[in-house]
Design an enzyme around this catalytic site. Sequence first.
Site, PDB file in Angstrom:
ATOM      1  CG  ASP A   1      -2.076  -0.959   1.111  1.00 45.81           C
ATOM      2  OD1 ASP A   1      -2.199  -1.599   0.046  1.00 45.81           O
ATOM      3  OD2 ASP A   1      -2.843  -1.088   2.078  1.00 45.81           O
TER       4      ASP A   1
ATOM      5  N   GLY B   1      -5.498  -0.485  -1.220  1.00 49.97           N
ATOM      6  CA  GLY B   1      -5.209   0.800  -0.598  1.00 49.97           C
ATOM      7  C   GLY B   1      -6.368   1.210   0.287  1.00 49.97           C
TER       8      GLY B   1
END
Length: 319
Positions: free
Chosen positions: A127, A170
């Site tokens: 991420d 994310g």
Amino acid sequence: MKRIGILTSGGDAPGMNAAIRAVTRTALANGIEVCGIRYGYAGLVAGDIFQMTSETVADKINRGGTFLYSARFPEFKEEEVQLKGIEQLKKHGIDALVVIGGDGSYHGALKLTRHGYNAVGLPGSIDNDIPYTDFTIGFDTACNTAMEAIDKIRDTATSHQRVFVVNVMGRDCGDIAMHVGVATGADAIVIPEEPYDIKEIAENLKQGFANGKKHGIVVLAEGVMDANKFKDELLKYGDFDARANILGHMQRGGSPTTRDRVLASEMGAYAVKLLLEGKGGLAVGIENNKLSHHDILDLFDAKHHGNYALYSLNKDLAK
């Protein structure tokens, strides 16, 4: 310091094996023995610990995932459980630890340091959501995986003149969405950090079709909204055909890119250097293309700052 341990914790990320290799061989080159700990903090508490050699990490740099395996183990927050981990470190003669993972992994490393065991954290997270580092191990590979998938989605989208809402990983950080959105020429990028107007996105897509475009691509960070729900909301304002596609865990897999292999190798060697200097409770990063380290405690009060100029750039390029 005679022996160090190494573990991977939390979500896996391509490049973790390269980091394990670098830690192991750098330590061995300095006369330090290395123990691998399987299954993260859960394995530490269970005593799933074994001696590693240079051969143990041979032919691993090109492999995705982590050959030490990983596990989420929230129980390690408890003092009693931490002490069981300390007992295992003592039993196996481990003097210090390298931990590869994200935020939760860093919390564990800090706890061990406070118990007298120097621990250094390496940022392993696709991420790219960890403060005090411009890039995390695994981010570049995840971006390339998502980019290649969206390039293929564009082919079928064009064939059928469709809009695709592509969900990328994310939860709280839109870095994958921003980088991949620019790289794939997305019509819109939707991330948790920035407000969005779904009606405006629909209008822009309609205008694109009116101008002769044969497809539409919206890159959606998973933390914003479910992709199918976003697609349904989008269709309230647009008369085009649309589909949702969730890339999911494929972004965590695959052979790491050159960039991730090099970054992980540099960070792994740097972590051993810090331990040899008697330092612990630190997190390794790369800032302005230079290796750096910060107190882990500082990370918990900080926030990762993405390259939001990419978000603005894509708005200009998508017009």
